[in-house]
Design a protein around this motif. Structure first.
Motif, mmCIF file in Angstrom:
data_model
loop_
_atom_site.group_PDB
_atom_site.id
_atom_site.type_symbol
_atom_site.label_atom_id
_atom_site.label_comp_id
_atom_site.label_asym_id
_atom_site.label_seq_id
_atom_site.Cartn_x
_atom_site.Cartn_y
_atom_site.Cartn_z
ATOM 1 N N GLN A 57 0.823 -1.211 0.000
ATOM 2 C CA GLN A 57 0.000 0.000 0.000
ATOM 3 C C GLN A 57 0.859 1.264 0.000
ATOM 4 O O GLN A 57 0.571 2.207 -0.730
ATOM 5 C CB GLN A 57 -0.919 0.007 1.218
ATOM 6 N N ASP A 60 2.654 1.984 -3.340
ATOM 7 C CA ASP A 60 1.788 2.251 -4.485
ATOM 8 C C ASP A 60 1.973 3.709 -4.904
ATOM 9 O O ASP A 60 1.918 4.614 -4.075
ATOM 10 C CB ASP A 60 0.326 1.997 -4.093
ATOM 11 N N PRO A 61 2.230 3.974 -6.183
ATOM 12 C CA PRO A 61 2.440 5.369 -6.618
ATOM 13 C C PRO A 61 1.267 6.283 -6.284
ATOM 14 O O PRO A 61 1.442 7.465 -6.013
ATOM 15 C CB PRO A 61 2.613 5.253 -8.133
ATOM 16 N N GLY A 62 0.054 5.760 -6.276
ATOM 17 C CA GLY A 62 -1.104 6.582 -5.941
ATOM 18 C C GLY A 62 -1.115 7.014 -4.489
ATOM 19 O O GLY A 62 -1.665 8.062 -4.141
ATOM 20 N N ALA A 63 -0.496 6.231 -3.616
ATOM 21 C CA ALA A 63 -0.480 6.555 -2.194
ATOM 22 C C ALA A 63 0.302 7.829 -1.916
ATOM 23 O O ALA A 63 -0.070 8.625 -1.055
ATOM 24 C CB ALA A 63 0.114 5.398 -1.393
ATOM 25 N N SER A 64 1.382 8.058 -2.656
ATOM 26 C CA SER A 64 2.164 9.272 -2.415
ATOM 27 C C SER A 64 1.358 10.510 -2.772
ATOM 28 O O SER A 64 1.454 11.541 -2.111
ATOM 29 C CB SER A 64 3.471 9.238 -3.196
ATOM 30 N N GLY A 65 0.526 10.428 -3.813
ATOM 31 C CA GLY A 65 -0.327 11.547 -4.175
ATOM 32 C C GLY A 65 -1.357 11.842 -3.105
ATOM 33 O O GLY A 65 -1.638 12.999 -2.789
ATOM 34 N N VAL A 66 -1.927 10.799 -2.521
ATOM 35 C CA VAL A 66 -2.904 10.976 -1.453
ATOM 36 C C VAL A 66 -2.242 11.620 -0.243
ATOM 37 O O VAL A 66 -2.785 12.534 0.371
ATOM 38 C CB VAL A 66 -3.533 9.613 -1.060
ATOM 39 N N THR A 69 -1.719 15.365 -0.699
ATOM 40 C CA THR A 69 -2.913 16.213 -0.668
ATOM 41 C C THR A 69 -3.565 16.270 0.706
ATOM 42 O O THR A 69 -4.547 16.980 0.883
ATOM 43 C CB THR A 69 -3.946 15.722 -1.698
#
Length: 90
Positions: A57, A60-66, A69
């Motif tokens: 988790q 995951d590249p998307g986790a760094s964006g979350v 923000t």
């Protein structure tokens, strides 16, 4: 000019007495123990399914964006975080 030598001119390091293996120092024993403990911890983590899922988790590249923000409105106090962790651990 005349140079003279005093002593045995043939004495070399090859003629020095051999030393046996020295006993491990306390420092090297401590380092070996630390390395063994780290290895055991790493193996335990690799075999732990919950750790594996968490690692997937957070990598995951998307986790760094979350995470980027997240603002002050998402701040959770320590007791709430402990409570949520307890609920999710069951």
């Amino acid at each position: 000019m005349h140079i003279t030598t005093i002593g045995n001119a043939n004495a070399t390091a090859a003629n020095a007495p051999l030393r046996g293996p020295s006993a491990p120092s306390a420092e090297s024993a401590r380092i070996r123990s630390d390395v063994d403990a780290a290895r055991d911890t790493a193996l335990s983590a690799l075999n732990n399914d919950r750790f594996r899922v968490m690692l997937e988790q957070i990598t995951d590249p998307g986790a760094s964006g979350v995470l980027m923000t997240m603002g002050a409105e998402n701040v959770v106090d320590f007791n709430t975080a402990l409570s949520r962790y307890d609920e999710n651990s069951k």
